[in-house]
Design an enzyme around this catalytic site. Structure first.
Site, PDB file in Angstrom:
ATOM      1  N   ASN A 173       0.854  -1.181   0.000  1.00 42.45           N
ATOM      2  CA  ASN A 173       0.000   0.000   0.000  1.00 42.45           C
ATOM      3  C   ASN A 173       0.892   1.234   0.000  1.00 42.45           C
ATOM      4  OD1 ASN A 173      -2.918  -1.019   0.391  1.00 42.45           O
ATOM      5  ND2 ASN A 173      -1.737  -2.184   1.908  1.00 42.45           N
ATOM      6  N   GLU A 174       1.159   1.742  -1.183  1.00 40.30           N
ATOM      7  CA  GLU A 174       2.085   2.849  -1.362  1.00 40.30           C
ATOM      8  C   GLU A 174       1.428   4.187  -1.002  1.00 40.30           C
ATOM      9  OE1 GLU A 174       5.076   2.306  -1.775  1.00 40.30           O
ATOM     10  OE2 GLU A 174       5.549   0.789  -3.293  1.00 40.30           O
TER      11      GLU A 174
END
Length: 638
Positions: free
Chosen positions: A170-171
């Site tokens: 989850n950037e």
């Protein structure tokens, strides 16, 4: 925030509340003790579920952070009969596209590091699928979510953290309500993975990841972070505001989360880094030195210009109450730093030892410089190396690994083709050329290619050491076995490795040992090499010659000692800086696009010159003498 924590970490670790901290965290001495504590919590949860005949649903992470946790779980299974038959696992993520049997896949990783060593049922293992079409992935992601929900959610979620503050993949920009999906990887995330894929160009640009919302629905979350590289993102996550730019900050919402940290990862937390500004603290010599350097930076003053008012205005009045006036403190600190500076790293003959970092006797010392790779010696302490040789000490360079994996195939191909020109009958060169031209990056190098790459590094090293005036017989190549796998993944450190270290130390019986204390190395070889030295010393420290042996640690190309940590600073003239640069240039295979340089695009010689210059500038700013550059060392006491 109120929080409940399933296992108390306060005894083996250290937790002290701070008004700035928004996430419960525990600091351990090292990653091993922290990992064991986490493995014990997971084991306790599994056993509790077994008593009620329930499944234990666990979310698992990959990467280097959880490896020791998995090793301890395997030990508990084999030595203490911990069963995993009631465990259902869901991994956080997988690269896309990625075949399950590719050695870079997380399917392969989990099997190698955990699943094939325990009795978990294959049908209870769930890992996102990277070996499908984009359309198929959309359906499978929805099914992944549904399966987790059908089981009542995750009982426990193990996390690591990336330097972009990603959890799973989850950037930055990921929404708090996100579920399992395909994502595009951040450039920094891909750069951190580049060494494992033998180059950034081989790292997938996409991945499938469990979403933030799915993670936050877990009943219990434990996040692991080890090392200096994680210190900044840990501080921002624990003390900063919740923001989509740093997805890990969403964990502040969770009522039952703990960050498990080693001392390096926790080093920038305010209560660790500058405790005097959040609460009363126990002053010791190291903390006093750190605080005074910090105060100089805050006030933009040199040490001797600090006043009582400066100390009071920056939360350090308790220090004055203990130590006296600013004048007394300033003089003491100035003398400490001044005495650390020496142009005689082997000790100055007929000098006052109390005012210098090294002993004056024996006048000529036997010295070992341990270099993890065949260039760390000149990169990290080339000026000091040169000074030791010029001043007549018996210097031995000991290269711990061959460094062969860091030679590109294109570089090796060039040498193989030259070799075949001069010796066309030699089948080795033809075999290497054929292998390189057909090579799949997932395969281990054949032994002939590894040997050629090792010889390239060895001859480059000899070029550099000859340039600095060292006889060949004082250059040693250990080729520690843990490194010789032909792939990025190394074997565990063994007694064979340690015995090779011991043999060399006993043979030379040094008065000084210099070794790489850089734990920010992105592929971990420095840490393993340092561990091999510490283990060797532990086994031979009672021998008489070790009573006269001092160990000095240098830092590599990624990190430098903080000013307050430095116990020996060796200044370099402009000519010595150029001489060091030339020595580094002998390592031609490591120039112009070196394989393992992390996310810093500068070549090693550039970044180390700038670092050495910066160290000298920091000493100058504190009121000390001005030099072109400085190399820094910290003594290790055993």
């Amino acid at each position: 925030m109120t929080a409940q924590h399933n296992i108390s970490y306060e005894k083996p670790g250290k937790y002290e509340s701070s008004r700035l901290e928004k996430i419960h965290n525990v600091i351990f001495e090292n990653s091993i003790s922290g990992s064991i504590a986490v493995a014990n919590e997971i084991a306790a949860l599994i056993k509790a579920k077994q008593k009620t005949n329930s499944f234990c649903v666990v979310g698992l992470a990959t990467g280097s952070s959880p490896i020791k946790v998995y090793e301890e779980l395997i030990r508990l299974h084999k030595s203490e009969n911990l069963s995993f038959k009631n465990v259902i696992t869901f991994n956080l993520d997988e690269y896309f596209p990625m075949k399950h049997d590719d050695i870079q896949s997380y399917h392969y990783f989990m099997n190698e590091h955990l699943f094939k060593h325990i009795d978990i049922l294959p049908e209870n293992i769930n890992i996102p699928n990277g070996d499908c079409t984009i359309e198929e992935s959309l359906i499978e992601c929805a099914q992944y979510e549904e399966k987790i929900k059908r089981l009542g959610g995750l009982d426990f979620q193990l996390l690591g953290i990336g330097r972009t503050a990603h959890i799973g993949f989850n950037e930055p920009g990921s929404h708090q309500n996100s579920s399992t999906r395909m994502v595009t990887l951040d450039h920094l995330t891909r750069s951190d993975a580049a060494s494992s894929f033998l180059g950034l160009e081989n790292v997938p640009k996409k991945a499938v990841t469990m979403g933030i919302a799915t993670v936050l629905e877990a009943k219990r979350i434990v996040l692991l972070a080890w090392g200096h590289n994680k210190a900044k993102v840990i501080q921002e996550t624990i003390e900063g505001w919740i923001t989509t730019k740093k997805p890990a900050t969403y964990l502040q919402h969770h009522p039952n989360v703990t960050f498990i940290l080693d001392k390096e990862a926790a080093s920038l937390l305010t209560r660790v880094n500058t405790p005097w500004i959040v609460d009363s603290c126990e002053w010791n010599p190291e903390l006093i030195s750190k605080a005074i350097v910090w105060l100089c930076e805050q006030t933009q003053k040199s040490i001797l210009h600090l006043t009582d008012k400066d100390y009071f205005e920056h939360g350090m009045e308790s220090l004055l109450a203990i130590e006296g006036t600013a004048y007394d403190l300033n003089i003491k600190m100035f003398n400490k730093l001044q005495h650390a500076i020496t142009g005689w790293p082997g000790g100055k003959p007929n000098s006052d030892f109390q005012k210098r970092p090294e002993r004056s006797t024996p006048e000529k010392k036997r010295v070992i410089i341990f270099s993890p790779h065949p260039d760390d010696d000149v990169i990290s302490m080339g000026g000091t190396f040169d000074r030791l040789v010029e001043q007549g000490h018996e210097v031995h360079i000991v290269y711990q690994t061959s460094g062969n994996i860091a030679v590109s195939n294109d570089e090796a191909l060039k040498f193989a083709e030259i070799g075949r020109v001069f010796n066309p009958e030699n089948e080795t060169y033809s075999k290497i050329i054929e292998f390189v031209n057909q090579k799949n990056n997932a395969n281990a190098d054949i032994i002939e290619l590894r040997n050629l790459k090792g010889q390239i590094r060895q001859k480059e090293s000899l070029g550099a050491t000859r340039f600095l005036g060292l006889p060949d017989h004082q250059v040693h190549f250990l080729n520690l076995p843990f490194y010789e796998t032909g792939t990025i993944k190394k074997s565990p450190l063994s007694q064979t490795d340690i015995d090779l270290m011991i043999t060399k130390i006993e043979e030379i019986q040094p008065h000084q040992i210099f070794a790489a204390g850089d734990l920010a190395d992105p592929h971990g070889t420095h840490k393993v090499c340092l561990d091999s030295l510490f283990m060797a010393i532990e086994q031979i420290k009672h021998q008489p010659f070790m009573n006269d042996c001092w160990v000095w640690l240098y830092r590599g190309a990624w990190h430098e000692w903080e000013i307050h940590e430095i116990e020996m600073a060796v200044p370099m003239s402009p000519n010595q800086v150029l001489k060091k640069r030339t020595a580094i240039f002998y390592h031609q295979s490591q120039k112009d696009g070196v394989m393992f340089q992390g996310d810093d695009s500068r070549e090693f010689w550039v970044r180390v010159e700038e670092r050495n210059k910066d160290t000298a500038e920091k000493f100058k700013a504190l009121g000390l003498a001005s030099y072109a550059a400085m190399e820094a060392f910290k003594r290790y006491h055993y």
